[in-house]
Motif scaffolding. Structure first.
Motif, PDB file in Angstrom:
ATOM      1  N   GLY A 104       0.331  -1.277   0.007  1.00  0.00           N
ATOM      2  CA  GLY A 104      -0.148  -0.119  -0.066  1.00  0.00           C
ATOM      3  C   GLY A 104       0.604   0.911   0.015  1.00  0.00           C
ATOM      4  O   GLY A 104       0.366   2.296  -0.384  1.00  0.00           O
ATOM      5  N   ILE A 153      -0.032  -5.678   4.871  1.00  0.00           N
ATOM      6  CA  ILE A 153      -0.975  -4.584   5.543  1.00  0.00           C
ATOM      7  C   ILE A 153       0.520  -3.676   5.531  1.00  0.00           C
ATOM      8  O   ILE A 153       0.859  -3.773   6.650  1.00  0.00           O
ATOM      9  CB  ILE A 153      -2.486  -4.520   5.937  1.00  0.00           C
ATOM     10  CG1 ILE A 153      -3.313  -5.001   4.843  1.00  0.00           C
ATOM     11  CG2 ILE A 153      -2.296  -2.826   5.786  1.00  0.00           C
ATOM     12  CD1 ILE A 153      -4.487  -5.541   5.480  1.00  0.00           C
ATOM     13  N   THR A 204      -7.627  -0.590   4.090  1.00  0.00           N
ATOM     14  CA  THR A 204      -7.358  -1.559   4.945  1.00  0.00           C
ATOM     15  C   THR A 204      -8.515  -2.490   5.104  1.00  0.00           C
ATOM     16  O   THR A 204      -8.168  -3.545   4.649  1.00  0.00           O
ATOM     17  CB  THR A 204      -6.966  -1.328   6.091  1.00  0.00           C
ATOM     18  OG1 THR A 204      -6.421  -0.500   6.741  1.00  0.00           O
ATOM     19  CG2 THR A 204      -7.413  -2.816   7.325  1.00  0.00           C
ATOM     20  N   ILE A 239      -7.971  -3.553   0.945  1.00  0.00           N
ATOM     21  CA  ILE A 239      -6.714  -4.194   0.519  1.00  0.00           C
ATOM     22  C   ILE A 239      -7.605  -5.697   0.793  1.00  0.00           C
ATOM     23  O   ILE A 239      -6.306  -6.620  -0.123  1.00  0.00           O
ATOM     24  CB  ILE A 239      -5.578  -4.204   1.132  1.00  0.00           C
ATOM     25  CG1 ILE A 239      -5.508  -2.844   1.303  1.00  0.00           C
ATOM     26  CG2 ILE A 239      -4.515  -5.348   1.727  1.00  0.00           C
ATOM     27  CD1 ILE A 239      -3.786  -2.292   1.822  1.00  0.00           C
ATOM     28  N   VAL A 250      -3.404 -12.736   3.720  1.00  0.00           N
ATOM     29  CA  VAL A 250      -3.582 -11.141   3.575  1.00  0.00           C
ATOM     30  C   VAL A 250      -2.898 -10.703   4.991  1.00  0.00           C
ATOM     31  O   VAL A 250      -3.783 -12.047   6.064  1.00  0.00           O
ATOM     32  CB  VAL A 250      -5.033 -10.151   3.366  1.00  0.00           C
ATOM     33  CG1 VAL A 250      -5.753 -10.570   3.932  1.00  0.00           C
ATOM     34  CG2 VAL A 250      -4.492  -8.598   3.730  1.00  0.00           C
ATOM     35  N   ALA A 289      -1.920  -7.728   8.459  1.00  0.00           N
ATOM     36  CA  ALA A 289      -1.926  -6.500   8.978  1.00  0.00           C
ATOM     37  C   ALA A 289      -0.709  -6.745   9.972  1.00  0.00           C
ATOM     38  O   ALA A 289      -0.179  -7.260  10.302  1.00  0.00           O
ATOM     39  CB  ALA A 289      -3.044  -6.470   9.537  1.00  0.00           C
ATOM     40  N   CYS A 293      -9.606 -10.732   8.141  1.00  0.00           N
ATOM     41  CA  CYS A 293      -8.232 -10.790   8.078  1.00  0.00           C
ATOM     42  C   CYS A 293      -7.613 -11.833   8.116  1.00  0.00           C
ATOM     43  O   CYS A 293      -7.884 -12.271   9.471  1.00  0.00           O
ATOM     44  CB  CYS A 293      -7.255  -9.298   8.862  1.00  0.00           C
ATOM     45  SG  CYS A 293      -5.635  -9.559   7.963  1.00  0.00           S
TER      46      CYS A 293
END
Ligand code: C2E
Ligand code: CA
Ligand code: CA
Ligand code: CA
Length: 279
Positions: free
Chosen positions: A182, A201, A219, A222, A233, A235, A252
């Motif tokens: 990102g 992320i 967020t 994504i 994915v 975080a 997530c």
């Protein structure tokens, strides 16, 4: 005014040359540090959202000059990158992480992922595929548990060469993730084209999850995009329960951050993995 201008100029050259000599000094010290084995790896747990248990670790390099405080990578990685020292340092990191991972697996500890950061310089200036192949072969670490963290910047330079390299890495059986996702110039086109397994992320978005509407939307987007592209994915930088709640609600897959664990020495991580195992 002319006089003043000249003085300003002189002041600048002095400031520059002192910065340059400081840099040279650091470069010399880093070179020595590599020869003298002053680098160590710390590891931070990667958390599986399904049971909120550790699924693996990310290796993070630190510099431990004898008798001095530990130095964080932000202080020396940029210079190692500029000077090219990141190439031998990065090779040391990769080999050490694979050896440590193999030792943990042999000890019966549950380690499904060992994530290692690759730098742009490593990706461009050495045969990264051969480097990874040898690190795996020499350590005996299973390829499918090694995850290489790339950055968006690395992937944009020469898309055709990049895709050849990425495909060759995938052939080895390793996993590929995009770090700090990102923050760079991403395009959906390359995400679809490149054999990527996971998006991480960037923590700058996670930081704002509680009170910044943009960060919440970025967020959530994504995470949704990862689902569409069938990517995992994660975080990064999860520090609070509020952030975690948002990430849970948005589905997530993985978390990493101080809320769960800070990066720790190998001994600390080993103990934690062993606790998890005996429970
Ligand atoms: P990164 O790859 O994005 O690594 C995550 C960084 O965030 C680590 O900093 C980690 O300690 C920190 N972090 C983790 N959870 C949290 C949190 O909840 N809150 C906050 N504020 N920070 C958190 P660290 O270890 O200082 O590393 C900084 C960067 O240095 C890394 O960012 C990576 O870009 C680079 N780096 C570290 N080790 C290596 C390496 O072996 N090779 C290369 N090429 N780069 C490395
Ligand atoms: Ca990383
Ligand atoms: Ca990151
Ligand atoms: Ca980062």
């Amino acid at each position: 005014a002319k006089q003043e201008g000249r003085n300003t100029y002189r002041f600048h050259t002095q400031a520059l040359s002192s910065a340059a000599s400081e840099r040279l000094d650091l470069e010399t010290r880093l070179r020595r540090a590599l020869a003298e084995n002053e680098f160590v790896l710390h590891y931070q747990m990667l958390i599986d959202a399904r049971n909120e248990a550790a699924i693996g670790v990310e290796a993070l390099v630190r510099w431990q000059p004898p008798g001095e405080a530990m130095v964080a990578p932000g202080k020396f990685i940029p210079i190692a990158e500029e000077t090219g020292l990141i190439v031998p340092l990065g090779e040391w990191v990769l080999r050490s992480a694979c050896q440590q991972g193999k030792a943990w697996i042999d000890a019966g500890l549950p380690l499904m992922i060992m994530a290692v950061n690759l730098s742009v310089r490593q990706f461009q200036s050495v045969d990264v595929v051969e480097l990874v192949r040898r690190a795996l072969a020499d350590s005996g670490f299973p390829a499918e548990r090694l995850e290489l963290e790339l950055t968006e910047g690395m992937l944009m330079d020469d898309a055709n060469q990049t895709i050849v390299t990425l495909n060759a890495l995938k052939q080895l059986g390793v996993r590929l993730s995009i770090d700090d996702f990102g923050t760079g110039y991403s395009s959906l086109a390359y995400l679809k084209r490149f054999p990527i397994d996971k998006l991480k992320i960037d923590q700058s978005f996670v930081r704002g999850l509680y009170d910044d509407l943009n960060d919440r939307e970025i967020t959530a987007t994504i995470i949704a995009m990862s689902r569409i592209l069938k990517l995992d994915v994660l975080a990064e930088g999860v520090e609070t329960e509020q952030q975690l709640t948002f990430l849970r609600e948005n589905g997530c897959d993985y978390y990493q951050g101080y809320w769960f664990h800070r990066p720790e020495s190998a001994a600390g991580v080993e103990q934690r993995l062993a606790e998890k195992f005996s429970r």
